[in-house]
Design an enzyme around this catalytic site. Structure first.
Site, short mmCIF file in Angstrom:
data_model
loop_
_atom_site.label_atom_id
_atom_site.label_comp_id
_atom_site.label_asym_id
_atom_site.label_seq_id
_atom_site.Cartn_x
_atom_site.Cartn_y
_atom_site.Cartn_z
CB CYS A 211 -10.86 -14.90 21.64
SG CYS A 211 -9.49 -13.77 21.95
N GLY A 212 -10.93 -12.97 18.81
CA GLY A 212 -11.29 -11.63 18.34
C GLY A 212 -10.20 -10.61 18.56
#
Length: 326
Positions: A284-285
């Site tokens: 997701c980062g």
């Protein structure tokens, strides 16, 4: 000569300050770290910042690989001040939480490891119910909850950022709901090291991670205490120790995130195959070196600078032509 934990000089903008959460002011620091250049600007109330060089990370990983998960947690709990556990209450994180509670019973006077929970506002109701059960089971553990900036409910989030942002601008959603709250948590809590629930057997970009890593952008130390465990080992520990877990596990889910991007997995699929199914995406980062949205912003800035340079050059060229005509 023995290697030192500190390889200087360090930078206050890129490395966290390793300061104990309950450390009283001291005149002489005996932190266990050797520093040729202290980055505390003469302050004696905080430990000096620490930078781990790659050879030292390699050495630590060689030692940590030989240890059990419990011993890894015992070691890092002593080694790193301002240690927190970042968790979304997945199975692996729950094992770490349970182990930490046992270690705290071994050493009641030791500093507890608080939890950081990034509440995107889009978690399953089963996840929120699990959080409450975890609080009941481990009353001595403090949970720091961080939500998207200026939003406490889905309605507030969508009013401020738009409906279904996770579909219309997924990278922006990741930044607002996960990356920025994490950065805010690390800054406000002065986090120096974090425990994660990542394991090699989860596949994707995680299959070669070490027990210990250093975030190149922030300098924060990331520890993966159960990195070499399988899903079966994790589940067996949960069952044997009666650890509370997400009820979605019994419905075919193995890795649980936001409800809009999580689905059950089939037999034989990777553990995280149910995350962002059908998309070329596995993280997701928050565990990438740089979030995709941050990369996007950087690219926009680069293009803007190129356009400004082009305009400036065209202006010079027009002026030169005008001078020739005169």
């Amino acid at each position: 000569m023995e290697p030192s934990l500190y390889v200087g000089p360090s930078s206050t903008s890129s490395s966290p300050r390793l300061a104990s959460k309950d450390l009283p002011p001291m005149t002489d620091l005996e932190s266990g770290y050797v520093s040729g250049t202290s980055s505390t600007d003469g302050s004696s109330s905080q430990l000096p910042q620490v930078t781990l060089a790659q050879p030292h990370v390699k050495h630590l990983n060689q030692q940590l690989e030989k240890m059990s998960a419990m011993d890894r947690l015992r070691f890092v709990k002593i080694c790193f001040p301002n240690l927190y556990q970042s968790t979304a209450f997945g199975l692996t994180g729950l094992v770490s939480t349970d182990m930490l509670s046992k270690i705290e019973k071994e050493s009641p006077t030791s500093s507890p490891v608080d939890l950081i929970f990034l509440d995107t506002l889009y978690h399953f109701q089963e996840t929120y119910a699990l959080v409450e059960r975890v609080k009941e089971r481990y009353p001595n553990i403090r949970i720091h909850t961080y939500k998207p900036q200026d939003a406490n409910t889905v309605a507030e989030f969508e009013e401020r950022y738009g409906e279904k942002l996770y579909e219309t601008a997924a990278e922006l959603y990741d930044w607002i709901a996960k990356v920025e709250p994490q950065q805010r948590a690390y800054s406000e809590l002065n986090v120096a090291a974090v425990l994660t629930g990542r394991r090699r057997s989860q596949g994707g970009e995680r299959d070669k991670i070490g027990v210990l890593e250093v975030d190149e952008e922030t300098g924060i130390v990331k520890i993966n205490p159960l990195v070499d465990w399988s899903f079966t080992q994790v589940k067996e520990y949960i069952t044997k120790n009666n650890v509370p877990y997400n009820e979605l596990l019994d419905q075919g889910y193995k890795s649980v995130g936001d409800w809009h991007s999580t689905s059950p997995v089939s037999a034989g699929e990777d553990e995280r195959a149910g995350r962002w199914k059908g998309q070329a995406k596995t993280e997701c980062g928050i565990h990438n070196k740089k979030s995709r949205y941050a990369q996007y912003l950087q690219e926009l800035q680069r293009k803007a600078e190129e356009e400004q340079l082009t305009v400036a050059l065209e202006k010079v060229e027009r002026e030169q032509k005008a001078e020739v005509l005169v």
